[in-house]
Enzyme design. Structure first.
Site, PDB file in Angstrom:
ATOM      1  N   ASN A 171       0.842  -1.202   0.000  1.00 53.55           N
ATOM      2  CA  ASN A 171       0.000   0.000   0.000  1.00 53.55           C
ATOM      3  C   ASN A 171       0.873   1.246   0.000  1.00 53.55           C
ATOM      4  OD1 ASN A 171       0.547   0.727   2.907  1.00 53.55           O
ATOM      5  ND2 ASN A 171      -0.434  -1.278   3.222  1.00 53.55           N
ATOM      6  N   LYS A 204     -14.659   1.134  14.565  1.00 57.06           N
ATOM      7  CA  LYS A 204     -13.372   0.483  14.813  1.00 57.06           C
ATOM      8  C   LYS A 204     -12.999   0.547  16.288  1.00 57.06           C
ATOM      9  CE  LYS A 204      -8.821   0.155  12.663  1.00 57.06           C
ATOM     10  NZ  LYS A 204      -7.942   0.677  11.569  1.00 57.06           N
TER      11      LYS A 204
END
Length: 401
Positions: A210, A337
């Site tokens: 990434n 989250k």
């Protein structure tokens, strides 16, 4: 510096005369100084000089046990609050980097847990040699701090980088260290920081990764160090220079990062998970390079271990901080989250927002807390953002969380 125990390790070079002056100035500043010398160092200045300046016995021989009730190299290593190697020759740096203990100095440096400061002094070309640079980077990865040599005329006749830093400067650095360390809010705390991307292999040539550069994580690690913490940085593949005074573990894959974090988790007080860890990896890793074929290619992926969730499930006393890099619905995803991972704080940003994406030197963060509140911050440098998030964590921990 009053009453602090400083162990000065002196290796052989013309700059040994500066080590004598350093001994005197440290003692004048109130420190107790013990000196260990290599055989080469004694060719420049005699041990009796350091004994007179320090008021302490000088250690030169591993097998010269001055007290039969104690093992000298263990005893003085444990005695030290700070260890300074000055001057540090290329030879001594190589010994330290490779764990060699074949004399009193190198043996002492393998024992004890006090912080180690290295003050190199050598010819400019020796200092620039790739082997020496590699050894110094290895020591930095161990968490050793370097006092960079100055530039100027050297005893060998060259002009360049390699002069041992002046004793007055080293004494000032030591005084600042002890002064700041006594008032730093994270002193005595163990902080783990994960940083950078991971790479998931497809074959010997290709991998999935990434856009993370590790800048935010490295900034957090340095900020935690400056706040007095004992920092372990677990880093994926990045091109950032290793920071001094921080222990670094380099990893590649999500599984390697998971194993590295878990191996230190029980001893940690704070964990800051800034790393952009792969959520999936190829189910099959090819032994040989995959050859190009006509048509489309399908590849089966499998989930990697959710590191943050695992840490949340196994959390005991640790304060757990996660990061959420989002592209939309930042608040919704960050709050979700926070709950699902059992984190104590989530630091979220919109990576599509100018000044908050991967690779830049700035960030725009919002911090979400367990009580449902959140705090938004304007764009600032990643170093400033790191200080803010750690300050917030310290305040939360002070509230008993």
């Amino acid at each position: 510096m009053n009453g602090k125990h400083i162990l000065l390790c002196v290796s052989g070079g013309i700059a040994v005369y500066k080590a004598a002056a350093l001994t005197s100035k440290l003692k004048q500043a109130g420190a107790e100084v013990k000196v260990v010398m290599t055989e080469s160092a004694q060719q420049f200045v005699t041990p009796i000089t350091f004994q007179a300046l320090s008021g302490q016995p000088v250690y030169t021989d591993t097998f010269d046990e001055k007290d039969p009730m104690k093992i000298a190299h263990i005893d003085i290593a444990d005695w030290a609050d700070l260890v300074i190697v000055a001057p540090a020759t290329a030879n001594m740096i190589a010994k330290m980097a490779n764990g060699i203990g074949d004399d009193m100095v190198s043996t002492v440096l393998l024992a004890g847990t006090a912080p180690r400061w290295i003050a190199p002094a050598m010819n400019v070309h020796m200092h620039a040699h790739p082997a020496v640079q590699n050894n110094m980077n290895t020591l930095k990865s161990f968490g050793y701090r370097f006092i960079e040599p100055g530039e100027g005329y050297l005893a060998c006749g060259y002009t360049g980088k390699g002069r041992l830093e002046e004793p007055e400067v080293i004494v000032a650095l030591v005084a600042d260290y002890f002064s700041e360390h006594q008032h730093k809010p994270l002193a005595g705390k163990k902080v783990i920081v994960t940083a950078g991307p991971t790479r998931e292999a497809v074959d010997p040539v290709r991998f999935f990764t990434n856009r993370s550069t590790g800048k935010m994580g490295y900034a957090v690690a340095e900020a935690a160090r400056d706040l007095g913490a004992d920092v372990e940085l677990i880093s994926g593949p990045v091109t950032i220079e290793p920071p001094s005074g921080i222990s670094i573990t380099h990893v590649e894959s999500a599984e390697e990062m998971f194993q590295a974090v878990m191996s230190s988790y029980d001893k940690s007080d704070i964990v800051v998970k800034t790393a952009a860890v792969a959520d999936y990896r190829p189910k099959r890793v090819h032994d040989h390079k995959m050859k190009k074929q006509d048509g489309e290619l399908s590849m089966e992926l499998e989930r990697t271990t959710d590191i943050l969730k695992t840490l949340g499930e196994q959390k005991k006393h640790q304060f757990l901080i996660g990061f959420a890099a989002e592209t939309d619905n930042v608040k919704t995803y960050a709050k979700r989250k926070l709950e699902s991972k059992n984190a104590d704080m989530i630091v979220a940003n919109n990576v599509k927002q100018a000044g908050a994406g991967f690779g830049g030197d700035t960030n725009i963060i919002t911090i979400f807390y367990r009580d449902g509140s959140h705090k938004e911050f304007d764009m600032m440098s990643k170093k400033e953002a790191a200080v803010h998030l750690l300050t917030e964590a310290i305040e939360q921990m002070g509230d008993g969380q």
